[in-house]
Every structure is written in structure tokens, then in C-alpha cells.
Design a protein around this motif. Structure first.
Motif, PDB file in Angstrom:
ATOM      1  N   GLY B  18       0.884  -1.105  -0.115  1.00 14.19           N
ATOM      2  CA  GLY B  18      -0.011   0.124   0.185  1.00 14.19           C
ATOM      3  C   GLY B  18       1.033   1.381  -0.135  1.00 14.19           C
ATOM      4  N   ASP B  19       0.240   2.518   0.501  1.00 14.08           N
ATOM      5  CA  ASP B  19       0.958   3.511   0.334  1.00 14.08           C
ATOM      6  C   ASP B  19       1.917   3.701   1.820  1.00 14.08           C
ATOM      7  OD1 ASP B  19      -1.080   3.678   2.390  1.00 14.08           O
ATOM      8  OD2 ASP B  19      -1.843   5.644   1.512  1.00 14.08           O
ATOM      9  N   GLN B  20       3.006   3.002   1.826  1.00  9.03           N
ATOM     10  CA  GLN B  20       3.748   3.347   2.887  1.00  9.03           C
ATOM     11  C   GLN B  20       5.120   3.212   2.283  1.00  9.03           C
ATOM     12  OE1 GLN B  20       3.556   0.319   6.068  1.00  9.03           O
ATOM     13  NE2 GLN B  20       2.786  -1.269   4.724  1.00  9.03           N
ATOM     14  N   THR B  21       6.238   3.933   2.837  1.00 16.04           N
ATOM     15  CA  THR B  21       7.659   3.705   2.517  1.00 16.04           C
ATOM     16  C   THR B  21       8.440   3.779   3.519  1.00 16.04           C
ATOM     17  OG1 THR B  21       7.468   6.111   2.313  1.00 16.04           O
ATOM     18  CG2 THR B  21       6.977   4.997   0.079  1.00 16.04           C
ATOM     19  N   VAL B  22       9.489   3.074   3.604  1.00 19.89           N
ATOM     20  CA  VAL B  22      10.491   3.184   4.748  1.00 19.89           C
ATOM     21  C   VAL B  22      11.808   3.966   4.061  1.00 19.89           C
ATOM     22  CG1 VAL B  22      12.092   1.953   6.322  1.00 19.89           C
ATOM     23  CG2 VAL B  22       9.594   1.376   5.807  1.00 19.89           C
ATOM     24  N   ASP B  23      12.349   5.040   4.593  1.00 18.47           N
ATOM     25  CA  ASP B  23      13.528   5.675   3.947  1.00 18.47           C
ATOM     26  C   ASP B  23      14.556   6.066   5.098  1.00 18.47           C
ATOM     27  OD1 ASP B  23      12.769   6.034   0.958  1.00 18.47           O
ATOM     28  OD2 ASP B  23      11.170   7.001   1.999  1.00 18.47           O
ATOM     29  N   GLU B  24      15.780   6.035   5.002  1.00 17.66           N
ATOM     30  CA  GLU B  24      16.524   6.419   5.613  1.00 17.66           C
ATOM     31  C   GLU B  24      16.887   8.205   5.469  1.00 17.66           C
ATOM     32  OE1 GLU B  24      20.635   4.721   5.539  1.00 17.66           O
ATOM     33  OE2 GLU B  24      20.976   5.438   7.722  1.00 17.66           O
ATOM     34  N   VAL B  25      16.515   8.903   6.450  1.00 15.83           N
ATOM     35  CA  VAL B  25      16.591  10.280   6.391  1.00 15.83           C
ATOM     36  C   VAL B  25      17.679  10.945   6.861  1.00 15.83           C
ATOM     37  CG1 VAL B  25      13.773  10.378   6.232  1.00 15.83           C
ATOM     38  CG2 VAL B  25      14.792  10.497   8.261  1.00 15.83           C
ATOM     39  N   LEU B  26      18.261  10.193   7.903  1.00 18.43           N
ATOM     40  CA  LEU B  26      19.401  10.867   8.582  1.00 18.43           C
ATOM     41  C   LEU B  26      20.181   9.439   8.909  1.00 18.43           C
ATOM     42  CD1 LEU B  26      18.237  13.593  10.963  1.00 18.43           C
ATOM     43  CD2 LEU B  26      19.634  13.811   8.900  1.00 18.43           C
ATOM     44  N   PRO B  27      21.453   9.624   8.998  1.00 17.69           N
ATOM     45  CA  PRO B  27      22.360   8.340   9.252  1.00 17.69           C
ATOM     46  C   PRO B  27      21.538   7.425  10.592  1.00 17.69           C
ATOM     47  CG  PRO B  27      23.689  10.183   9.056  1.00 17.69           C
ATOM     48  CD  PRO B  27      22.580  10.973   9.196  1.00 17.69           C
ATOM     49  N   GLY B  28      21.227   6.164  10.274  1.00 19.45           N
ATOM     50  CA  GLY B  28      20.787   5.431  11.269  1.00 19.45           C
ATOM     51  C   GLY B  28      19.308   5.762  11.882  1.00 19.45           C
ATOM     52  N   ILE B  29      18.645   6.658  10.840  1.00 23.33           N
ATOM     53  CA  ILE B  29      17.348   7.151  11.345  1.00 23.33           C
ATOM     54  C   ILE B  29      16.477   6.882  10.133  1.00 23.33           C
ATOM     55  CG2 ILE B  29      15.799   9.049  12.143  1.00 23.33           C
ATOM     56  CD1 ILE B  29      18.148  10.164  13.474  1.00 23.33           C
ATOM     57  N   TRP B  30      15.459   6.125  10.209  1.00 21.49           N
ATOM     58  CA  TRP B  30      14.417   5.843   9.120  1.00 21.49           C
ATOM     59  C   TRP B  30      13.107   6.320   9.321  1.00 21.49           C
ATOM     60  CZ3 TRP B  30      18.151   2.766  10.917  1.00 21.49           C
ATOM     61  CH2 TRP B  30      19.124   2.289  10.036  1.00 21.49           C
ATOM     62  N   ARG B  31      12.590   6.850   8.260  1.00 22.80           N
ATOM     63  CA  ARG B  31      11.088   7.361   8.305  1.00 22.80           C
ATOM     64  C   ARG B  31      10.198   6.437   7.576  1.00 22.80           C
ATOM     65  NH1 ARG B  31      10.365  12.629   5.725  1.00 22.80           N
ATOM     66  NH2 ARG B  31      10.317  11.214   3.806  1.00 22.80           N
ATOM     67  N   TRP B  32       9.070   5.872   8.451  1.00 20.43           N
ATOM     68  CA  TRP B  32       8.330   4.968   7.899  1.00 20.43           C
ATOM     69  C   TRP B  32       6.807   5.795   7.602  1.00 20.43           C
ATOM     70  CZ3 TRP B  32       5.066   1.333  11.303  1.00 20.43           C
ATOM     71  CH2 TRP B  32       4.161   0.696  10.521  1.00 20.43           C
ATOM     72  N   ARG B  33       6.760   6.208   6.602  1.00 20.81           N
ATOM     73  CA  ARG B  33       5.723   6.769   6.178  1.00 20.81           C
ATOM     74  C   ARG B  33       4.362   6.103   5.730  1.00 20.81           C
ATOM     75  NH1 ARG B  33       6.466  12.625   3.469  1.00 20.81           N
ATOM     76  NH2 ARG B  33       6.650  12.965   5.523  1.00 20.81           N
ATOM     77  N   THR B  34       3.354   6.275   6.576  1.00 21.16           N
ATOM     78  CA  THR B  34       2.013   5.512   6.360  1.00 21.16           C
ATOM     79  C   THR B  34       0.878   6.544   6.018  1.00 21.16           C
ATOM     80  OG1 THR B  34       1.295   5.404   8.717  1.00 21.16           O
ATOM     81  CG2 THR B  34       2.986   3.818   7.855  1.00 21.16           C
TER      82      THR B  34
END
Lengths: 716, 716
Positions: B18-34
Motif C-alpha cells: 500500500g501507500d507506505q515507504t521506509v526511507d533513511e532520512v538521517l544516518p541510522g534514522i528511518w522514516r516509515w511513512r504511512t
């Protein structure tokens, strides 16, 4: 479904603001429809229909306030309804509220929660319903955890009108704060997630009539079978059928009048779904039930709705259960006909037809007040489309409905216990109970529950002293369901209150005297059965709660608003039970002449009287002047085996008097038919001759020819 | 705004569901957008930017779990996020949780509430953030009252795998229930009203590194000015400026080391918005502040954000306030630049520029645990578009931010108290406090708050006994903000703990001895200032909370998980303070050698040690082998007047040792510039000569040439 009722003539013009309308849907009952109401709500999933025939007999009324003061708005988070509120009205209700009675000036968070320890609104049985002393009532038809702000806030436009007291002294008491904040001019109901809601407004002209309209709208009050108004006992949880039968023999030898035995059949796993199959302690359940019945006893079984995978029901009901577990068991979706059918059929065939007379429905609330989450979570998904929040709001009521359906299918009335209830639940014959145990809270529940069409049982469990035991027994015998719950001890609490001593078999020193005090209270209950039965009949057919708060009697008197420790029973009795630690108390008597139930002492009403040095055997109980109170005379016999029961009738006061008795078969739903049940009117003049308006009393009652006159200065 | 950060290279593939993504936004920090996240959330309204320069210095890490285990779904009522959870991990965090530390197996209702009395998750400072012993952390970016179910439930598909214990024994303990229910394989975050949310996942490889990533993501830790780490005293609420100055003279005569005076300026009405104009008890506020400063004291003022209609700010800020009142006052919308500007400018010109050094921000939480509703309701509407629920979640943090902006505009660091906080609050120099007062809870707060990037002050108010007074003082001196809050009594509590006796001027019999015990604790605080200052510097620049739980030290040891009564201070100290009623206690020492701070007794770590018969003057405090601890030597002088402060350095253990000191001007934001602040590394070999890697110590510290060796068997 309420939507089946055709809209009647609207006595107020439809509100012009946006998508909302106000229509009179039944006599004196208006529906304020706002936005797009949710599909699942108490009214929309109801099954009991309003008692329209009784509603039309109520006095007429106008819409109770200026309907242009109603407003509604939506936001991402909630649907917000605003209703008028004035400083000179008292607001009561919101379901069982053990922690407070008068609700004005408070925010009520109507979440379903076992064991509320704070006065937040959380309850075993929160109901988005309130009654105003100005003579109307309001039901917000939602299955959400609504918050209702009862005159708590004023909007920013009123800031200059607020009363400020600026000063250096910053110490303040809770009373100061309350005084300061209870001046809002609105009731605001904030419903999460919704984008609309129906609100039902019940006209008066007085508060009690508005409440009766709500009960009749709900389908009337419940009508327990005659036997169930006797005393109940729940013995030790580990007792076998043999142990139980021995205990009953002991009760009968000791003259302890009990009618109902409540058992845990041992079908729960430790934590804690049910198999619904009896444990080996009960090798022959139906034979055991037969033996109980032969001894004049009735059988009530504990359960919760959560199904162990080993239950015979598990495989068939699994497709109709929630996405999540509760107490590690399957959660039947009681909005799904298949789940209801499987659960009800199993109960009918395997339990009721085997002799079970009723159930105690545990764990159907929720548990936010413990740090672990034992119940199904709010994010659960149910096959019916309900979510966990909606299902928590409805679950207690739906569960009662399933059990009620089982007995209705057998044309047998029943009565039970339940740990959660909600809106429109008055037709369901269950009394609420709680694992909380504060005596003042338990007494407050008796005052409070009836305001929302609920019944409450202040069951007796452990006691910290002999005084505590006796006072708690005196409280439970004056409640909708008189119960001693000794699940934790093998011998009765009047034999030994200390758990460890009870288990090892060492009695209290003064147990014979204690037994006399306990027996006296239990016997009072037995005496009152004909009176209570008639009060329940009035609940069933006229909507008058049999146990109810004083503000309903005197809505214009703020003294009555504050009474959270006394209550009316039926039309004539006023109970003011004591709790341990009290030797004095005050009692508010409504205007008129009252008599002490036992001593006949004449008392002037319209004031508070003070009772001093109340002895442990005394139960403060008062009777309205001019009342005839029918009492059972042969209290040493069980109800089932003692019919028709021998009645004595007391006339309170020197003049003509009047009372009533309800006549039916005591056990079936035949009373719903006009020929199956009726009120008998009892009257007497000053000659003490009892007049009865019907000869058809023989099935239940054997009446005397003369009343027992209790008047000024007389003693029994 | 986090959305300003460009998405970096994704180390895990975007989740296909579905409409979710996981991206590394800073070193060692991921954003899971849902889904579609709400516009108002802690990250989306943030102002402090992540400390990227420090983040890149952390060890590298992988995404901490199988990202395909993440799932999200929406319903009418909520947005539901599911994350993995295993039985062998411990979960900590969720903001200040006074009632519990280990959060595994619990439902956390993250509502902002003053005075939580039950362990439900409600808190002055709930944060939708947790740290796992498996070496990662999770922030759910929401300004809603989210509920987080931490491994509480298993879905119905797992029912056959559940452990059932069927039996006749239905008695069970809370521990049994917990044991049974903590076997869920999921963490579920249930966000009301939302239709999406971002989740930030912080990698390790260990729990402390994950927590440091969160703090650095928040903008680093706060850095209070040097003076604010001394002892604070809040005198009697009715004191005038003269009374306060006399009290300070008395402190100095008695050798009671206090640095900060906290006052209520008398600008609140009784209930209870503020005018923000001093009462007549303080006729010359700026002159009074000058006099305080001359005496080496700093000034902190009480306030709440709610504005009385008579305030000079009222008319200009009114258009930027909520639709509803709070404590009968206007509620500024701190998401509106105009409201922030008016409020901040007034504070800068009228208060800070007149000599006020900091503020105590009261009432910025909410009050569901009182039956009346004193704060703005959740249905409030704010000009920014926020509703009352979102604003309650954010209000404490936004309020801190406004005050912080005032001081930043003057390049003056400050430190204050606040009653509510939230996500991303670590850069804001405020310590939480509470009107609750249970000593064990207060100690647990010290263990617990740091796990969510918060600071907690267990302030001393009333005492029920001399033991209670002394133990509470010993606790507060080992906290982020050492405070005796004697607002309710005119004389110090060590003079008389009984309120009435204190008011009428009758001292305790043994007050001289009590004064010695109190002075000893206050002096310990003064000694520790250089060490604490360095620990705060590490918080500010490296993200390591200065007060933190034992599980961060030993995440693999479940014994450390259970430690809710001891904590680390900086890198070298382990505090295990006593509370009244305790004479014995156990202390968990991490692996390695430890020394008693005061006695030098050598202790083997990697085990729990037991302390018996702990005298009232003893504060259990332990030092890691090989540590150099810089202590202030001249504790009889105020900090401001005593610079450069004379330092002694203790070396613990027989071998080479190492410590640190942070050097800057102690008061400004110059430390943010690479030339404005730096760590000094202290070392010594076995010859006890102190080596310092910089000569630039003279502004703050006067260092000795030799260390004071504290090693096996030695005593001070």
C-alpha cells in the motif's frame, strides 16, 4: 431499529442550521439528528421496541428548551454537540457512577472500564444519558467513548462576564475550583471519530416522567421472576456438587433464607477463557440442578463470553469472532446473527434445558485501570464491521441480550448479574456488580444506577469486621439483587469473616449473635418480596425504576440533589442504610408525613432528620403516610415451595391507605399479555378492613382480611 | 520541519504494501511513512533541527528489524500501526512514567494528564517513543492521544499456540495475568482520528546509541547555565521582596548553599489566569532582581500561560487564542507566530530584561484525574487549526519553546521547571515536576524520564517525618534540578516540617542536627556541579542523557531492566538513593569494579549488592573504576561570585584514570560555536599527577596538580 419508527408530527420547527433536524418520534420524545450518524449505535442496533402503549399514558409535555440553542459541528477528531445548561439545574445520570451522583460541573469520560478508582466518568456501565432537574432527559445515541462536559466551560466570548477573584492567597480547595468552573452555560458532548449523531430528548414535565419516557423508549424495565427476588448465595469456588448440597442443608437447618445458589462451574482456564463444559467437581450437572430445585433452590452460573479453543463451540463460532483475543479466548461478535445463534443455542440446549436458571456475565467490560490489557483492544475488527471501541460500549448489553434470548425462547423469566451494561438496557434482567468494594460507593450505586435505567447489586464479599459484614448484608437486602458472594471461603461469612480462619474451620466467638443479625436482614428481604415484585412490575410496564434517587422525588430541592446515601424503593419506601463506621447519619425526608418502617415513629418530612446511635441491628427504612405495604409472612419457606405465599399488610398512618400487588404466574412472560398479569389495588379505610379489587390472588398470594395499622406512636 | 530534509539513500527497500515507504532520512534514522499524516505533529511543527554533525559521529547501524513486519491500516476511528515485538526484549520509554519503568506487556494510553494515579500511561509528559533492549528506538510522530499496546495481544490466528492452564483454581495474581498476557508478538500504536502517520525508527547497534540518535534528531540535549545546577529554593507564597532577602541572608548565615530563588509574583487570580504584572508585595521588581544578583542568587518566576483579561497582553493576544478558556483565562495559540511574538516580547521586555533568570511553567498539561475540567477542553478550536487534543499534546513543549526563544534572543542560557512536555523536547532546558508526591514514584521518575529525552525534578515539599525530609533532599540533590519548594511554609522545612508549627514559629527540637544532614546533601550537590555540568554538555552535544536508566548500561541483563530505583549520572556515577522507610536496599552494579563514592569501598560489579542499616546521613553513590571525578572544593561560595571555582579531582581505583570537564562561559550560547566550548580531558597515571589537555580552564575552574586517590580500602 429506531429508524423503523415513522417520524411523528414535529412540535418544534426543524432547526434551520445546517444538516440537523428535530422531530418528535414518539409522544414527548424528540430526535435531534445531526450530520451523518454512525451505522452502529445503541438505538440503531436495538432489538427491544419502545413500549408505545405505555408512553401514550404519560402526561403530555412540550419540547423542554429553546431548540435554537442546539448546535453541532464536526472536526477531524470528533463530532461535537452543544446543548443548553443553566446554573440552576442539577444533572444526573451517565450510567453507573460509583464515585459521584450529582454530575453538574464535571467532565464525564464515558469509557467502559472495570474498577474505576477516580471520578472521571469511566464506569462498568457508562451511558451517554442524563436527567435534568428541569424536567427533561437526553440520550446521545453513540457507541463511542464520548466525553460529556456538563457546564464545565464558558467560551472565550464570555471572559469578561467571568467572576475573578484576584489576590495573593493562592491556596484553594477543590470546592473553590468546582464553584468557579461550574458556571458554563452548555453541555458539550464530544464524540470521537463520528461525523454525526442522533440525540434523543425526553420531555417531562418533571424529571421522573422524563426518565420513565427513557425507560419506556428502551422497551420498559426488566421483570425478574418472583423467586429471584429472594436472597442469593455464591459458595466457595472450589465446592463440588456435594459440598453445595450440604451447604444448602445447613442454611435450611439454620433458618437462613436463600433462594438462589451461584456457582463457578470450573470451566474457565486460569487466564481465562471458558470451555462451557462443567468440571469434574460436577459429574452430573442436570441431576444436580434437579436436586437443587427439589430443595427449593435456583441455580445461577458464572461465565464470561470468551471462548477457549477446547470449547465445543469454538470451531463453529470462530469465523464470527473478533480479530483479537480477550482473556486469551475468542470474542464472539454479538452483532452477528451466526455468533448469537451458536452461543444462544449452546446455552439453551446444554445449560438452560439442563436446569440452569440464570447466569452471571463477567469480564464484558474493559480494563484500562490495570497496567496490562486483558480485554480485546479497541483496534479489534469484528465481522459485523464494529471496531473494538464500539464493541466495548455495546458488549455488556449485547451479551445480556443473547442470554435473554435463550430464556425467552423457553418462556422462562430469569435474572442475572453482569459486569457491564449501557444504553437502552433497562429491559434486560441483570444487575450490575463490581470488584471494587468501597461501602459508600456501593451504597451510592444504589442511588445512582436507576437514573440511567440500570440495576446495581452491592454484593457482600469479605468483611473487615462484624459491623462491616452486618452493614453490608443490610445494604444488599435493600438492593435489586440481594447477594452474599462467599466464593473465597468454604464456610459462610457469618460463621467466620477471617479468610484463613474460615478455611481452617475456626468460627468467630460471637457467631450465634452475628447469625441472628444476618438472619434478620435476610428475613427483611423475604418480607419485602411482594412489595419489591410490584415495584419491578411498575418498572416493566410503566418505566418507574424500582430503586431511584431522591432528586427524582424532589427535583426542585437542592438538598435532595446531594443525597447520595439514601434512595426510594418503589412508591412508598425510603431506605437510608448505614455502612460500617457510621453510628449517626442524616436522612432527607420529602415533604409530607413519614413513618419509621419498624417502629412506626411518625416523622415530619420536608427536612433532614438526624439519626443518632443507630444500633447494629437497625436498618433505617421509612414509609410514606397512607401506604399499604404487603409483606410476606411465612419467611421460613422458600418461594417456590411456599406458594401462594402468606401476606400481611401494614397500613402506615391513621387514615385511609393504598398499596398494590402485581399478580401473574411469577415465572413466565405471560404478564406481557393483558390477561397474564395485572395490578391488584389494595386499600383500607379507618376500619382496617383490607379491600382488594380482584379475587384472583390465589396463585401467588394469600391475603388477610385486615391490615396491621402502624400509626403515630404505635410499635410493632 | 523534518520535511525539509532530503530523503537519503534507502537501505531497505520501500515496503511494497500500500501507500507506505521506509526511507533513511538521517544516518541510522528511518522514516516509515504511512497513509496521509496529519499536518500537526511533533516533527512537523518542530523548530530545532537535528544535530546532523553529531549524528554522523555515531557508529553505523543497519535497519533494526525485518521491515516487512511493519503494517498500517485505517478505520473510521483510528490509524493503526503494527511493529514487531519479541518476548526477549524489554521496552522502555513513553515519556515520564512515574508508575512503572519496564513497559513490556502493557497498554499505554498516552494522554496528557496531571497527577496520574494509576499505571495507564497517562502522564504530565507522555511521549509516543520507546527504546528496545534489542538496540533500536521508535517515535510515532503524532499529536494525538495515541494508545500503544506493547506486546499485549496475540491475534486470533495464534490462539492454538497460546499457553493455557486449565484448572479449578481460579485465584490468580496480577503477576500471573501479566505473565500470561505479555506474549504478544506485536507493538500496536492506535492513533485516534488520524488517517496516516510517520514513524521514525532509530538504529543502534545498542539501546543507548538508539536513544542518542533520538536526542540528536530532536536537536540535542539542553544545556542549563552553570549556576542553575546549584540548589534551588522556593519560599513561602506570601513572602514579600523584603521577606525573601531576609531569608537569603539567613541561608548564607547558616551555610545553606542555594543559588536560585523561585517566586510566585502574585499575578494569578484565585482560579487562576495570570496578569503577568507583579503584585504589590514586590514594589520594585527590577531593583529586587538586582539585589538578588548582588547576593549571588538567581531568580525564577512561576506562571501559567493562561491570560487574565486584565493583563497588558490580553487585548493584543486575544485574537490568537483558543475558542475556549483554561483556568478561566485566554489560551494563547503557540502555533501562531503572532501569539508567540506577543507572549515572548512581553516576557523579554517586562521580565527577562528586568532581571528574571528563568520561569516555572505550570498548568500546561490537562486534568482528567480531577472530576472538574480546569483546562481547555479537547473540543477547543485554535486559530492555527489545531484542536484541543493536539494542543494538549504539544502545549507543554510549545510553551517551553516560547520561553526559550526569549532567552535565546538575549543570548542568555536559562533553566526552568515545566509541568508538561513531549516529543523532541530534549533541547529545551526545563525539568518536569508534579504535584504527586510519592517518594518511590519520584525516584522512579529519575530512572525513567531520560529514556525519552526528558528531565525530572523530584522537588521537596512537605515531609511527614525528619527521615522523609532528609531522604527527599538527598533525592533532589541527585536530580537534574535540585529544589526545595517551601511555598506553603514561611520558614525552611529543616527548621520545622509541621506546617502549622512552622507558621506560628515553633521549631523542631532537633533542628540543628537536621540542618547538618540537609546541609550535607545540599553540599554534595555543590561538589558535583563540575561533573554534572560536563554530563549536561555531553547531553547537549552528543545526546547522552545525564540521568538515565540501568537498562541502557546493560541492555542484555533483565536484572538491569527491573531497576526502577537506581540510575546513572553521567558516565561514572551510579546513584541508588534511599527513601523514607527503607533501611536496606539492593543495588545492581554493572560488570566491572565499582567504588563507594564516599568510603572508597571496593565492590565487584556484575551483580546485585545488598546495603544494610543505611544510616540517615548516607547517600548510596558508586563510581566506576578508573574514573576521575572533578568536584567543587569551595562549596561555601555561590557559583556566580566564586568563579573560577576551586576543583578537587578524585581518582577511583588504583590504576590510570580519566574524566572530563566542559569549558565555556557557563551562561551564553557561545558553546554552540566550535571556539566557544570544549571538553577538557582529565587523566592521571599511577603517580597521581593530574594531566589536563588544555590550559584554558581559568574562566570556570581552578584545577589542582594532583588527584585525590580513592582506591581499595582507602577512606576519605
Amino acid at each position: 431499529m429506531q429508524s423503523d419508527h415513522a417520524s411523528r408530527n414535529s412540535t418544534v420547527s426543524s432547526n434551520p442550521c445546517g444538516d440537523q433536524t428535530v422531530d418528535e418520534v414518539l409522544p414527548g420524545i424528540w430526535r435531534w439528528r445531526t450530520g451523518s450518524p454512525e451505522r452502529i449505535s445503541p438505538v440503531r442496533v436495538r432489538q427491544s421496541l419502545p413500549l408505545t402503549a405505555s408512553l401514550v399514558n404519560l402526561p403530555g409535555c412540550n419540547f423542554p428548551f429553546d431548540s435554537t440553542l442546539l448546535s453541532a459541528r464536526g472536526s477531524d477528531r470528533s463530532w461535537t454537540l452543544t446543548l443548553p445548561h443553566s446554573r440552576d439545574e442539577g444533572i444526573f445520570g451517565f450510567g453507573l457512577q460509583l464515585k459521584s451522583h450529582l454530575q453538574s460541573g464535571k467532565k464525564r469520560s464515558l469509557r467502559v472500564n472495570a474498577d474505576p478508582v477516580l471520578d472521571q466518568g469511566d464506569s462498568h456501565a457508562p451511558v451517554p444519558f442524563y436527567v435534568s432537574t428541569r424536567g427533561y432527559a437526553v440520550l446521545v445515541d453513540t457507541a463511542r467513548y464520548a466525553s460529556v462536559y456538563v457546564g464545565t466551560h464558558a467560551s472565550v466570548s464570555h471572559i469578561r462576564e467571568r467572576v475573578y477573584e484576584k489576590g495573593n492567597e493562592i491556596k484553594f480547595s477543590v470546592d473553590d475550583l468546582y464553584q468557579s468552573t461550574a458556571i458554563g452555560d452548555r453541555v458539550v458532548a464530544d464524540i470521537p471519530a463520528a461525523q454525526g449523531a442522533d440525540v434523543y430528548i425526553f420531555g417531562g414535565p418533571d424529571a421522573l416522567t422524563a426518565l420513565r419516557r427513557y425507560v419506556l423508549f428502551s422497551g420498559g424495565g426488566c421483570f425478574p421472576p418472583l423467586w429471584s427476588l429472594g436472597n442469593w448465595y455464591r459458595p466457595f469456588t472450589n465446592h463440588s456438587s456435594e459440598d453445595v448440597l450440604q451447604l444448602i442443608d445447613q442454611f435450611q437447618a439454620d433458618g437462613m433464607p436463600f433462594e438462589v445458589i451461584g456457582l463457578e462451574p470450573g470451566w474457565q482456564s486460569r487466564f481465562y477463557p471458558n470451555s462451557f463444559t462443567w468440571s469434574s467437581r460436577f459429574p452430573d450437572p442436570s441431576g444436580f440442578a434437579n436436586t437443587l430445585h427439589e430443595k427449593g433452590m435456583f441455580l445461577n452460573l458464572w461465565e464470561n463470553a470468551f471462548i477457549h479453543p477446547d470449547s465445543p463451540m469454538a470451531d463453529s463460532i470462530a469465523p464470527h469472532c473478533a480479530s483479537e483475543l480477550s482473556t486469551d479466548g475468542l470474542v464472539p461478535d454479538f452483532l452477528e446473527p451466526e455468533a448469537v445463534g451458536i452461543f444462544a443455542d449452546y446455552h439453551a440446549r446444554e445449560l438452560v434445558d439442563q436446569g440452569v436458571d440464570g447466569f452471571k456475565l463477567d469480564e464484558c467490560d474493559n480494563g484500562d485501570f490495570l497496567p496490562f490489557a486483558w480485554s480485546f483492544p479497541e483496534f479489534s475488527e469484528f465481522p459485523s464491521g464494529a471496531d473494538g471501541e464500539q464493541m466495548h460500549v455495546l458488549y455488556g448489553t449485547l451479551y445480556q441480550r443473547v442470554i435473554d434470548r435463550v430464556f425467552a425462547s423457553r418462556n422462562r423469566r430469569h435474572y442475572g448479574l453482569v459486569r457491564s451494561s449501557g444504553a437502552l438496557a433497562s429491559p434486560l434482567p441483570f444487575a450490575l456488580y463490581s470488584d471494587l468494594y468501597d461501602a459508600a460507593d456501593f451504597r451510592r450505586g444504589l442511588v445512582n444506577a436507576g437514573t440511567s435505567g440500570l440495576l446495581w447489586s452491592p454484593e457482600v464479599r469479605h468483611a473487615t469486621s462484624v459491623e462491616d459484614l452486618v452493614r453490608r448484608v443490610q445494604l444488599t437486602v435493600l438492593s435489586p439483587l440481594s447477594l452474599i458472594n462467599a466464593w473465597y471461603i468454604p464456610r459462610p461469612p457469618w460463621w467466620q469473616i477471617d479468610t484463613e480462619m474460615n478455611k481452617i474451620g475456626i468460627p468467630m466467638d460471637d457467631q450465634e449473635n452475628i447469625k441472628i443479625l444476618v438472619r434478620k436482614a435476610l428475613t427483611l428481604r423475604m418480607q419485602l418480596i411482594p412489595y419489591l415484585y410490584s415495584a419491578f412490575a411498575s418498572y416493566a410496564t410503566e418505566g418507574t425504576p424500582p430503586f431511584r434517587a431522591m432528586f427524582l422525588e424532589c427535583p426542585g430541592d437542592p438538598t435532595a440533589w446531594k443525597c447520595d446515601d439514601q434512595f426510594m424503593i418503589g412508591d412508598s419506601l425510603l431506605a437510608a442504610p448505614m455502612i460500617a463506621g457510621e453510628s449517626d447519619r442524616s436522612v432527607f425526608l420529602p415533604p409530607g408525613i413519614w413513618y419509621n418502617f419498624a417502629s412506626g415513629q411518625r416523622l415530619q418530612g420536608g427536612q433532614c432528620i438526624h439519626l443518632s446511635n443507630v444500633s447494629l441491628e437497625t436498618i433505617p427504612l421509612f414509609v410514606r403516610d397512607g401506604s399499604l405495604i404487603p409483606l410476606r409472612a411465612d419467611c421460613d419457606q422458600g418461594i417456590a415451595s411456599g406458594l401462594p405465599m402468606k401476606i400481611t399488610v401494614r397500613a402506615y398512618g391513621p387514615g385511609p391507605a393504598r398499596g398494590r400487588l402485581f399478580l401473574d404466574d411469577g415465572i413466565s412472560y405471560a404478564y406481557l399479555d393483558p390477561t397474564g398479569g395485572r395490578d391488584i389495588i389494595l386499600t383500607c379505610g379507618t376500619d382496617d378492613t383490607l379491600h382488594v379489587d380482584s379475587a384472583k390472588c390465589s396463585t401467588l398470594y394469600h391475603l388477610p382480611d385486615f391490615v396491621n395499622r402502624i400509626s403515630d406512636g404505635s410499635t410493632l
